[in-house]
Design a protein around this motif. Structure first.
Motif, PDB file in Angstrom:
ATOM      1  N   GLY A 125      -4.148 -14.100   3.089  1.00  0.00           N
ATOM      2  CA  GLY A 125      -5.129 -13.691   3.694  1.00  0.00           C
ATOM      3  C   GLY A 125      -6.671 -13.739   2.918  1.00  0.00           C
ATOM      4  O   GLY A 125      -6.495 -13.851   1.403  1.00  0.00           O
ATOM      5  N   ALA A 126      -7.683 -13.530   3.390  1.00  0.00           N
ATOM      6  CA  ALA A 126      -8.679 -13.555   2.676  1.00  0.00           C
ATOM      7  C   ALA A 126      -9.880 -12.718   3.419  1.00  0.00           C
ATOM      8  O   ALA A 126      -9.916 -12.866   4.837  1.00  0.00           O
ATOM      9  CB  ALA A 126      -9.402 -14.826   2.381  1.00  0.00           C
ATOM     10  N   GLY A 127     -10.804 -11.962   2.933  1.00  0.00           N
ATOM     11  CA  GLY A 127     -11.913 -11.220   3.392  1.00  0.00           C
ATOM     12  C   GLY A 127     -12.102  -9.953   2.781  1.00  0.00           C
ATOM     13  O   GLY A 127     -11.295  -9.397   2.287  1.00  0.00           O
ATOM     14  N   LYS A 128     -13.340  -9.330   3.373  1.00  0.00           N
ATOM     15  CA  LYS A 128     -13.594  -7.816   2.739  1.00  0.00           C
ATOM     16  C   LYS A 128     -12.719  -6.940   3.143  1.00  0.00           C
ATOM     17  O   LYS A 128     -12.441  -5.947   2.649  1.00  0.00           O
ATOM     18  CB  LYS A 128     -14.961  -7.581   3.274  1.00  0.00           C
ATOM     19  N   ALA A 129     -11.917  -7.275   4.146  1.00  0.00           N
ATOM     20  CA  ALA A 129     -10.894  -6.348   4.873  1.00  0.00           C
ATOM     21  C   ALA A 129      -9.747  -6.584   4.617  1.00  0.00           C
ATOM     22  O   ALA A 129      -8.170  -5.918   4.656  1.00  0.00           O
ATOM     23  CB  ALA A 129     -10.984  -6.056   6.329  1.00  0.00           C
ATOM     24  N   GLY A 130      -9.417  -7.409   3.375  1.00  0.00           N
ATOM     25  CA  GLY A 130      -7.970  -8.099   2.805  1.00  0.00           C
ATOM     26  C   GLY A 130      -7.264  -6.961   2.538  1.00  0.00           C
ATOM     27  O   GLY A 130      -5.929  -6.820   2.611  1.00  0.00           O
ATOM     28  N   GLY A 131      -7.678  -6.126   1.584  1.00  0.00           N
ATOM     29  CA  GLY A 131      -7.035  -4.874   1.076  1.00  0.00           C
ATOM     30  C   GLY A 131      -6.360  -4.058   2.094  1.00  0.00           C
ATOM     31  O   GLY A 131      -4.986  -3.634   1.937  1.00  0.00           O
ATOM     32  N   SER A 132      -7.123  -3.433   3.108  1.00  0.00           N
ATOM     33  CA  SER A 132      -6.661  -2.634   3.956  1.00  0.00           C
ATOM     34  C   SER A 132      -5.658  -3.248   5.012  1.00  0.00           C
ATOM     35  O   SER A 132      -4.804  -2.703   5.494  1.00  0.00           O
ATOM     36  CB  SER A 132      -7.745  -1.956   4.618  1.00  0.00           C
ATOM     37  N   MET A 133      -5.899  -4.718   5.415  1.00  0.00           N
ATOM     38  CA  MET A 133      -5.167  -5.317   6.001  1.00  0.00           C
ATOM     39  C   MET A 133      -3.555  -5.629   5.532  1.00  0.00           C
ATOM     40  O   MET A 133      -2.750  -5.336   6.200  1.00  0.00           O
ATOM     41  CB  MET A 133      -5.796  -6.715   6.513  1.00  0.00           C
ATOM     42  N   ALA A 134      -3.541  -5.772   4.010  1.00  0.00           N
ATOM     43  CA  ALA A 134      -2.412  -6.030   3.646  1.00  0.00           C
ATOM     44  C   ALA A 134      -1.430  -4.782   3.520  1.00  0.00           C
ATOM     45  O   ALA A 134      -0.687  -4.523   3.782  1.00  0.00           O
ATOM     46  CB  ALA A 134      -2.759  -6.297   2.003  1.00  0.00           C
ATOM     47  N   GLN A 135      -2.345  -3.318   3.212  1.00  0.00           N
ATOM     48  CA  GLN A 135      -1.682  -2.219   3.167  1.00  0.00           C
ATOM     49  C   GLN A 135      -1.143  -2.044   4.723  1.00  0.00           C
ATOM     50  O   GLN A 135      -0.104  -1.119   4.588  1.00  0.00           O
ATOM     51  CB  GLN A 135      -2.739  -1.092   2.645  1.00  0.00           C
TER      52      GLN A 135
ATOM     53  N   GLY B   6     -13.944  -4.465  -6.020  1.00  0.00           N
ATOM     54  CA  GLY B   6     -14.018  -3.239  -5.693  1.00  0.00           C
ATOM     55  C   GLY B   6     -13.675  -2.920  -4.185  1.00  0.00           C
ATOM     56  O   GLY B   6     -13.990  -1.778  -3.637  1.00  0.00           O
ATOM     57  N   HIS B   7     -12.965  -3.821  -3.519  1.00  0.00           N
ATOM     58  CA  HIS B   7     -12.692  -3.584  -2.031  1.00  0.00           C
ATOM     59  C   HIS B   7     -11.254  -3.360  -1.803  1.00  0.00           C
ATOM     60  O   HIS B   7     -10.921  -3.353  -0.799  1.00  0.00           O
ATOM     61  CB  HIS B   7     -13.428  -4.548  -1.025  1.00  0.00           C
ATOM     62  N   ILE B   8     -10.587  -3.065  -2.864  1.00  0.00           N
ATOM     63  CA  ILE B   8      -9.034  -2.759  -2.420  1.00  0.00           C
ATOM     64  C   ILE B   8      -8.847  -1.225  -2.495  1.00  0.00           C
ATOM     65  O   ILE B   8      -9.320  -0.475  -3.224  1.00  0.00           O
ATOM     66  CB  ILE B   8      -8.069  -3.133  -3.546  1.00  0.00           C
ATOM     67  N   PRO B   9      -8.454  -0.706  -1.409  1.00  0.00           N
ATOM     68  CA  PRO B   9      -8.473   0.713  -0.922  1.00  0.00           C
ATOM     69  C   PRO B   9      -7.417   1.605  -1.760  1.00  0.00           C
ATOM     70  O   PRO B   9      -6.403   0.861  -2.468  1.00  0.00           O
ATOM     71  CB  PRO B   9      -8.194   1.011   0.373  1.00  0.00           C
TER      72      PRO B   9
END
Length: 444
Positions: free
Chosen positions: A53-63, A84-87
Motif C-alpha cells: 500500500g501507498a498513500g496519505k491514508a496508508g496508516g489508517s487503511m493498514a490499521q 507524520g501520518h501514522i495514526p
C-alpha cells in the motif's frame, strides 16, 4: 479508527465558523477507511495474503485491515505513508503489517527504498495467493521507483517542476506513470499470477482508479506520447535519454486487456462525493439548505475562489440562484501556479485551500453575511502545518487594520502568511485520510 459519533454541530447563526469546521470534520470522518472497508474484503485465500500500500491514508487503511481481517488468517506486508501520518494505534490492536514513512509531495530516498522492497515482495507469488493493495492519494510521490535510465534526482526535479507548473492531476500522473517502474499498473503486473484486490480512497476528480496515486494496480490507457506532450506543454526539461525512451515507446505502461490483470478487483471505499454528501446531510439536519456544486472542480485555485465568490454574492444580495440561508459545498483538486518572486520579496507559503480563500476574499470584498472555510481533507494544505483557512465578513477589515495587503500576498502565493496574521488558519493535524479539497460557504 473507531466509529465514535461526531460531536454535535455548532449553531450556524451563533458560531458560523465553528459550524463550518464541524462540517469539515463530518466530511473527514466519512472518509475514514474503517467506515466502509469491511464490505469489500474478499475471503482469505488458500495461500498467502500479502498487503502492499501507498498513500496519505496508508496508516489508517493498514490499521483498519488489521482490525477487520480474520485473526486466525495470516496477514503480512508493507505500506508507505507520509511522514507524520501514522495514526496512534488503538489499544489492543495487534500490529500485523509494517508501515513506513516517506516524503510528500516531492519523493525522497525513503520512498524509493519502500518501493524497491514492495516490488521485491511480489516475487514468488502464486495463483493461490492474494494481494490486497491499499491505495490513496499521495501514493504517486510516496511510491517512487524511477524508470530505467533515471535517478532519484531526475525524479525529484521533474516532480517539483510539475507541481509548480499548474498542471492538472491527471496530467501530472500521466507523466509519473511513464517515468516509473511501479506505477501505471506495473505493481499489479508484477504480482501475476496472484489475484490482486485494490481498496482505494479517491482524491481525484472523477474517481478514476488509474489516476489515484498514478494507478499502480490498474492498467493504463495513457501513452508515452501523451506524457511527452505534457512535459513539452509545461516546458519541463528532460534528460535526453528519457526523452528518447518516451519517443520510442520503451517506457510504455501495461494496457487495458493485458491478461495479467484478469480477475483483479478494484473497490472505491471512500470518495469526495460521499464526504460532501455527509457535510450536506449535516447542514440539512441543522435546518439549512445545502447545495453541492460538484466534487470534480479543477482549475487555478484563486480563480475558482473568485467564481465561488460571484455565486455567494448573488445569493447574499439577490437570493438567487439559491435562497438563503444556505451552504454551498464543493470539492475537487484545484492547482496553484507559483508566481515569479519579485526581487526582495519574501517567499510565499501556502497551498490550494489558502489560495482559494485569498481569491474568494478578493472577490467578496467583505460581503456581509458570508462565511467560508476551505481545507484539504488530509489535514495538510500543500506542505504547511495547516489544513486550510477560513473567511468572515470582517476578514479584509481586520487585514487592513494590520496593514496587510491581500494583493501582495496573492502576488507571492502567500496564503499562509495572510491568514496566520489574521488568526484564521485551520489547523487540524493529519486526518489519516484524503479525499482532497473541501470547500464550504455559509450564507445567512
Amino acid at each position: 479508527m473507531s466509529h465514535t459519533p461526531p460531536p454535535a454541530l455548532a449553531d450556524p447563526r451563533r458560531d458560523p465558523q465553528q459550524f463550518l469546521l464541524d462540517l469539515y470534520q463530518r466530511a473527514v470522518q466519512r472518509a475514514q477507511p474503517l467506515h466502509s472497508m469491511a464490505q469489500y474484503l474478499p475471503p482469505p485465500p488458500k495461500g498467502r495474503t500479502v498487503v502492499l500500500g501507498a498513500g496519505k491514508a496508508g496508516g489508517s487503511m493498514a490499521q483498519a485491515l488489521e482490525a477487520l481481517w480474520p485473526q486466525d488468517a495470516p496477514l503480512s506486508g508493507l505500506v508507505v505513508t507520509r511522514y507524520g501520518h501514522i495514526p496512534p494505534r488503538p489499544a489492543g490492536l495487534a500490529q500485523r503489517l509494517e508501515v513506513v514513512e516517506a516524503a510528500h509531495p516531492v519523493p525522497d530516498a525513503a520512498g524509493l527504498a519502500a518501493a524497491e522492497r514492495m516490488l521485491a515482495l511480489t516475487q514468488g507469488l502464486t495463483a493461490d495467493d492474494l494481494v490486497l493493495c491499499l491505495i490513496s492519494g499521495g501514493g504517486s510521490a510516496l511510491l517512487t521507483l524511477p524508470a530505467d535510465g533515471m535517478d532519484l534526482q531526475d525524479k525529484q526535479r521533474i516532480n517539483q517542476a510539475l507541481l509548480e507548473s499548474g498542471a492538472a492531476i491527471g496530467e501530472m500522473n500521466c507523466v509519473r506513470k511513464h517515468l516509473s517502474r511501479i506505477k501505471g499498473g506495473r505493481l499489479a503486473a508484477a504480482c501475476y499470477p496472484a489475484k490482486v484486490v485494490t481498496l482505494t480512497i479517491s482524491d481525484v476528480p472523477g474517481d478514476d482508479p488509474s489516476v489515484i496515486a498514478s494507478g499502480p494496480t490498474v492498467p493504463d490507457a495513457s501513452t508515452c506520447a501523451e506524457a511527452l506532450a505534457i512535459l513539452n506543454r509545461y516546458q519541463i526539461a528532460l534528460p535526453e535519454r528519457l526523452r528518447a525512451a518516451l519517443e520510442d515507446g520503451s517506457l510504455e505502461t501495461p494496457k487495458p486487456g493485458d491478461p495479467r490483470f484478469a480477475g483483479h478487483e478494484v473497490h472505491l471505499i471512500a470518495t469526495p462525493q460521499q464526504s460532501l454528501d455527509a457535510a450536506a446531510d449535516a447542514t440539512v439536519a441543522a435546518g439549512i439548505t445545502a447545495h453541492v456544486l460538484s466534487d470534480e472542480i479543477e482549475g487555478e485555485s484563486r480563480e475558482i475562489g473568485k467564481m465561488h465568490a460571484a455565486l455567494a454574492r448573488a445569493v447574499a444580495r439577490h437570493g438567487s440562484p439559491f435562497a438563503k440561508p444556505c451552504v454551498i459545498l464543493s470539492g475537487g483538486e484545484t492547482t496553484v501556479t507559483i508566481r515569479p518572486r519579485q526581487p526582495g520579496a519574501a517567499k510565499g507559503r501556502g497551498g490550494r485551500a489558502g489560495e482559494f480563500c485569498m481569491g474568494l476574499a478578493l472577490a467578496l470584498q467583505g460581503q456581509g453575511g458570508v462565511w467560508a472555510l476551505a481545507a484539504d481533507t488530509d489535514g495538510i494544505d500543500g506542505v504547511e502545518d495547516n489544513a486550510g483557512a477560513r473567511l468572515a465578513p470582517d476578514s479584509l477589515q481586520r487585514a487592513a487594520a494590520l496593514q496587510l495587503r491581500l494583493s501582495d500576498h496573492l502576488d507571492r502565493n502567500d496564503a499562509y502568511g495572510f491568514f496566520e496574521a489574521l488568526g484564521d488558519l485551520v489547523v487540524t493535524g493529519p486526518t489519516h485520510t484524503n479525499v482532497n479539497d473541501f470547500r464550504a460557504i455559509l450564507i445567512l
